[in-house]
Structure formats: C-alpha cells, structure tokens
Design a protein around this motif. Structure first.
Motif, PDB file in Angstrom:
ATOM      1  N   ALA A   1      60.240  -9.714  70.669  1.00 11.68           N
ATOM      2  CA  ALA A   1      59.033  -9.065  70.811  1.00 11.68           C
ATOM      3  C   ALA A   1      58.365  -8.295  72.146  1.00 11.68           C
ATOM      4  CB  ALA A   1      57.946 -10.121  70.498  1.00 11.68           C
ATOM      5  N   PHE A   2      58.864  -9.212  73.102  1.00 11.55           N
ATOM      6  CA  PHE A   2      58.555  -8.741  74.690  1.00 11.55           C
ATOM      7  C   PHE A   2      59.505  -7.212  74.713  1.00 11.55           C
ATOM      8  CE2 PHE A   2      59.300  -8.110  79.128  1.00 11.55           C
ATOM      9  CZ  PHE A   2      58.280  -8.564  79.810  1.00 11.55           C
ATOM     10  N   PHE A   3      60.584  -7.214  74.642  1.00 11.70           N
ATOM     11  CA  PHE A   3      61.454  -6.182  74.846  1.00 11.70           C
ATOM     12  C   PHE A   3      61.109  -4.863  74.162  1.00 11.70           C
ATOM     13  CE2 PHE A   3      64.173  -9.083  77.377  1.00 11.70           C
ATOM     14  CZ  PHE A   3      64.168  -8.432  78.595  1.00 11.70           C
ATOM     15  N   LEU A   4      60.960  -5.198  72.877  1.00 14.76           N
ATOM     16  CA  LEU A   4      60.658  -4.035  71.919  1.00 14.76           C
ATOM     17  C   LEU A   4      59.012  -3.509  71.984  1.00 14.76           C
ATOM     18  CD1 LEU A   4      61.833  -5.523  68.549  1.00 14.76           C
ATOM     19  CD2 LEU A   4      63.053  -3.695  69.947  1.00 14.76           C
ATOM     20  N   GLY A   5      58.232  -4.447  72.362  1.00 10.79           N
ATOM     21  CA  GLY A   5      56.786  -4.011  72.889  1.00 10.79           C
ATOM     22  C   GLY A   5      56.997  -3.096  74.148  1.00 10.79           C
ATOM     23  N   ALA A   6      57.784  -3.570  74.952  1.00  9.77           N
ATOM     24  CA  ALA A   6      57.995  -2.757  76.235  1.00  9.77           C
ATOM     25  C   ALA A   6      58.551  -1.404  76.145  1.00  9.77           C
ATOM     26  CB  ALA A   6      58.809  -3.517  77.225  1.00  9.77           C
ATOM     27  N   LEU A   7      59.638  -1.413  75.252  1.00  9.72           N
ATOM     28  CA  LEU A   7      60.011  -0.075  74.897  1.00  9.72           C
ATOM     29  C   LEU A   7      58.731   1.044  74.492  1.00  9.72           C
ATOM     30  CD1 LEU A   7      63.399  -0.873  72.889  1.00  9.72           C
ATOM     31  CD2 LEU A   7      62.987   0.386  75.370  1.00  9.72           C
ATOM     32  N   ILE A   8      58.003   0.625  73.419  1.00  7.75           N
ATOM     33  CA  ILE A   8      56.883   1.218  73.037  1.00  7.75           C
ATOM     34  C   ILE A   8      55.843   1.777  74.075  1.00  7.75           C
ATOM     35  CG2 ILE A   8      54.944   1.341  71.198  1.00  7.75           C
ATOM     36  CD1 ILE A   8      56.477  -0.384  69.634  1.00  7.75           C
TER      37      ILE A   8
ATOM     38  N   LEU B   1      56.492   1.772  77.252  1.00  8.04           N
ATOM     39  CA  LEU B   1      57.004   2.629  78.299  1.00  8.04           C
ATOM     40  C   LEU B   1      56.710   4.038  78.099  1.00  8.04           C
ATOM     41  CD1 LEU B   1      60.586   1.058  79.353  1.00  8.04           C
ATOM     42  CD2 LEU B   1      58.658   1.512  80.747  1.00  8.04           C
ATOM     43  N   GLU B   2      56.835   4.550  76.800  1.00  7.41           N
ATOM     44  CA  GLU B   2      56.725   5.785  76.551  1.00  7.41           C
ATOM     45  C   GLU B   2      55.107   6.369  76.414  1.00  7.41           C
ATOM     46  OE1 GLU B   2      55.377   9.017  73.926  1.00  7.41           O
ATOM     47  OE2 GLU B   2      54.940   6.866  73.331  1.00  7.41           O
ATOM     48  N   ARG B   3      54.363   5.235  76.183  1.00  8.76           N
ATOM     49  CA  ARG B   3      52.765   5.410  76.338  1.00  8.76           C
ATOM     50  C   ARG B   3      52.287   5.373  77.899  1.00  8.76           C
ATOM     51  NH1 ARG B   3      50.159   7.448  72.694  1.00  8.76           N
ATOM     52  NH2 ARG B   3      52.105   8.616  72.966  1.00  8.76           N
ATOM     53  N   GLN B   4      52.933   4.507  78.658  1.00 10.02           N
ATOM     54  CA  GLN B   4      52.711   4.459  80.208  1.00 10.02           C
ATOM     55  C   GLN B   4      53.212   5.975  80.796  1.00 10.02           C
ATOM     56  OE1 GLN B   4      51.388   1.668  81.653  1.00 10.02           O
ATOM     57  NE2 GLN B   4      51.022   2.845  83.183  1.00 10.02           N
ATOM     58  N   TYR B   5      54.485   6.324  80.499  1.00  6.96           N
ATOM     59  CA  TYR B   5      54.761   7.633  80.927  1.00  6.96           C
ATOM     60  C   TYR B   5      53.948   8.595  80.704  1.00  6.96           C
ATOM     61  CZ  TYR B   5      57.778  11.692  81.570  1.00  6.96           C
ATOM     62  OH  TYR B   5      58.508  12.750  81.695  1.00  6.96           O
ATOM     63  N   ARG B   6      53.322   8.641  79.618  1.00  2.80           N
ATOM     64  CA  ARG B   6      52.095   9.787  79.185  1.00  2.80           C
ATOM     65  C   ARG B   6      50.969   9.431  79.549  1.00  2.80           C
ATOM     66  NH1 ARG B   6      55.158  13.079  76.283  1.00  2.80           N
ATOM     67  NH2 ARG B   6      57.160  12.404  75.189  1.00  2.80           N
TER      68      ARG B   6
ATOM     69  N   ASN C   1      45.577   5.449  77.690  1.00  4.88           N
ATOM     70  CA  ASN C   1      44.864   4.102  78.026  1.00  4.88           C
ATOM     71  C   ASN C   1      45.609   2.713  77.807  1.00  4.88           C
ATOM     72  OD1 ASN C   1      42.784   5.638  78.969  1.00  4.88           O
ATOM     73  ND2 ASN C   1      41.900   6.010  77.049  1.00  4.88           N
ATOM     74  N   ALA C   2      46.387   2.601  76.590  1.00  2.00           N
ATOM     75  CA  ALA C   2      47.093   1.479  76.599  1.00  2.00           C
ATOM     76  C   ALA C   2      48.744   1.884  76.813  1.00  2.00           C
ATOM     77  CB  ALA C   2      46.849   1.120  74.815  1.00  2.00           C
ATOM     78  N   GLY C   3      49.031   1.126  77.747  1.00  2.00           N
ATOM     79  CA  GLY C   3      50.256   1.675  78.347  1.00  2.00           C
ATOM     80  C   GLY C   3      51.104   0.375  78.098  1.00  2.00           C
ATOM     81  N   LEU C   4      52.190   0.129  79.055  1.00  2.00           N
ATOM     82  CA  LEU C   4      53.295  -0.817  78.941  1.00  2.00           C
ATOM     83  C   LEU C   4      52.776  -2.243  78.778  1.00  2.00           C
ATOM     84  CD1 LEU C   4      56.266  -1.513  79.251  1.00  2.00           C
ATOM     85  CD2 LEU C   4      55.909  -1.705  81.886  1.00  2.00           C
TER      86      LEU C   4
ATOM     87  N   PHE D   1      61.706   1.280  66.258  1.00  2.00           N
ATOM     88  CA  PHE D   1      62.364   2.508  66.382  1.00  2.00           C
ATOM     89  C   PHE D   1      61.464   3.660  65.678  1.00  2.00           C
ATOM     90  CE2 PHE D   1      64.886   5.631  63.769  1.00  2.00           C
ATOM     91  CZ  PHE D   1      65.708   6.407  64.873  1.00  2.00           C
ATOM     92  N   PHE D   2      61.057   3.479  64.615  1.00  2.00           N
ATOM     93  CA  PHE D   2      60.086   4.189  63.972  1.00  2.00           C
ATOM     94  C   PHE D   2      58.919   4.550  64.593  1.00  2.00           C
ATOM     95  CE2 PHE D   2      62.902   3.438  60.265  1.00  2.00           C
ATOM     96  CZ  PHE D   2      63.089   4.771  59.674  1.00  2.00           C
ATOM     97  N   VAL D   3      58.321   3.471  65.383  1.00  2.00           N
ATOM     98  CA  VAL D   3      57.048   3.864  66.191  1.00  2.00           C
ATOM     99  C   VAL D   3      57.268   4.918  67.357  1.00  2.00           C
ATOM    100  CG1 VAL D   3      55.266   2.635  67.729  1.00  2.00           C
ATOM    101  CG2 VAL D   3      55.828   1.786  65.520  1.00  2.00           C
ATOM    102  N   LEU D   4      58.533   4.542  67.982  1.00  2.00           N
ATOM    103  CA  LEU D   4      59.017   5.236  68.999  1.00  2.00           C
ATOM    104  C   LEU D   4      59.278   6.972  68.502  1.00  2.00           C
ATOM    105  CD1 LEU D   4      61.162   3.043  71.137  1.00  2.00           C
ATOM    106  CD2 LEU D   4      59.234   4.342  72.105  1.00  2.00           C
ATOM    107  N   SER D   5      59.896   6.829  67.525  1.00  2.00           N
ATOM    108  CA  SER D   5      60.309   8.152  66.769  1.00  2.00           C
ATOM    109  C   SER D   5      59.080   9.123  66.637  1.00  2.00           C
ATOM    110  CB  SER D   5      61.136   8.067  65.615  1.00  2.00           C
ATOM    111  OG  SER D   5      62.326   7.094  65.863  1.00  2.00           O
TER     112      SER D   5
END
Length: 238
Positions: free
Chosen positions: A22-29, A31-36, A39-42, A126-130
């Motif tokens: 859960a930690f690493f998958l949430g971090a992947l999602i 990271l994309e939010r933080q990069y952009r 408000n709700a980032g890493l 994967f689908f959320v990131l996509s």
C-alpha cells in the motif's frame, strides 16, 4: 496476556507485506500528483492508501471477510469527505475534482492491499496512474479544440457595475434584458464594488446562448447612464 495471545508472526508478516505494498503503490500515485504540484501530493496519497489498508487488514484479523466488506464501505465514505476538502469553486469553475478522484483511487489501492489482494492492488494503481498520465495528452488535445456552444453545456456570467444608489434600476434592467432574450437566470448576485458601487452578477446555464445576443445585452447596459461598465464571460461546466 492478550497482547501475547494476539501476536502471530505469520499474520504480522502478512500485514507488513500488505502495508508495504500500500505504501509503495500509494507513493507511485502520489509522485505523479506531487510532480504536477497538486494539493494532495505524495504524502497525502500514501497516507490514504496505507490508512485504507490498515483498516481493511484490521477488519480481516478481528472479524471476517464480511466485516472487511463493511469496513471498505466506510473507507469509501470517509475518503469522500477527505476528497471534498480538495474541491474548490472559483467563480463558475470548479477545481480539484481530479485530485479528489485520485485520492479515491489511492484508497481503493490501499483497500485491495489490506485485503491481501496484491495483484488487484497493482492493477488498480496502474489504472489510476494511467488515467492521470496516459489520458493527459488526449485531454489537452480536446481542450485546445474550439468549443461548440450549440452542443456543449456552458456557464455564462453577465456582470454589470453601477452606483449603489442606482442598484434597483440596474437590477431591473439586467433582469428585463435577459428575460427579453429568453435567458433564464440560474443565479443572480449583488456584491459591493469599490467604495460606493455594486456589481450585479447573473449566472446563466444554457446550451443555446448566442454570443452576439450577449454582446447586444452588454451594449444596451453600457448605454444606460446608471451602468458604469458591463461584460460577460463563459466557461465549460462538467
């Protein structure tokens, strides 16, 4: 002691694996939010994912799969309130819907991980990131296309500024002109403008508003001696 009775190395290892996933998958999602610069980032996405995993895993350990299903329902409900805090209304525009939906997706990923469904959690991430990355070029391309006012739902806002003592006359004129053009008013608001003025804002929701007609309404308003300025703008609504 109840603490020792509840200590089971195999179960604890299973919980650890679930929370790491859960930690690493949430971090992947996140990271994309933080990069952009959302408000709700890493950290927020990681906390939502891990929190959902903890609740579901706890329900599995203390109850059963049926109990976990009930907890998942409450997680969805709770994250809905959390997501609502990221949504902001700026005039006729609404911002933060995508961020709120992403938090919802992070919670779903965490719930899968907490239920020991790691393959499903990876697929969900994967689908959320996509959705947030692969679909972005398509969204940008669509946004660059000219808006067809006849087929797109638009929010039109007509504004008029007048002296405070002429509020009644200005308000009556705005209402009469809109009524004469058969434009129903969704919202009519009057706010202070400067030291001794007021601003009338009429919000119209329509799919067949003619820009030329709105220009004509503005021209009629400006022609009035008690109207200091008038203008209109539009934006696409979801």
């Amino acid at each position: 002691m109840e603490i020792l009775q509840n200590f089971h190395p195999e179960t604890l290892l299973n919980t650890l694996i679930c929370l790491i996933a859960a930690f690493f998958l949430g971090a992947l999602i996140g990271l994309e939010r933080q990069y952009r610069q959302r408000n709700a980032g890493l950290r927020t996405n990681v906390l939502v994912s891990v929190g959902a995993a903890v609740f579901v895993d706890l329900a599995n350990r203390l109850g059963s799969h049926e109990a976990a299903v009930h907890v998942i329902a409450y997680v969805v409900y709770g994250v809905g309130f959390l997501g609502a805090g990221t949504i902001m209304k700026e005039g006729a525009d609404v911002r933060g819907l995508n961020t709120a939906a992403t938090l919802w997706g992070s919670a779903a990923v965490g719930a899968c991980a907490g239920a020991s469904l790691l393959a499903e959690a990876i697929l969900a991430a994967f689908f959320v990131l996509s959705a947030n990355t692969l679909l972005r070029p398509a969204v940008n391309w669509i946004n660059r296309k000219p808006i067809d006012e006849k087929s797109s739902e638009m929010t039109y806002v007509l504004c008029a500024v007048a002296p405070r003592e002429e509020q009644k006359a200005a308000l009556a004129t705005v209402e009469a002109l809109l009524e004469g053009h058969h434009y129903p008013v969704a919202d009519l608001d009057v706010q202070p403008f400067g030291d001794d003025g007021i601003e009338i804002t009429a919000t119209l929701l329509a799919t067949s508003v003619d820009s030329a007609e709105l220009d004509d309404i503005v021209a009629h308003l400006v022609a009035k001696s008690y109207i200091e300025q008038a203008y209109w703008n539009s934006s696409a609504s979801d």
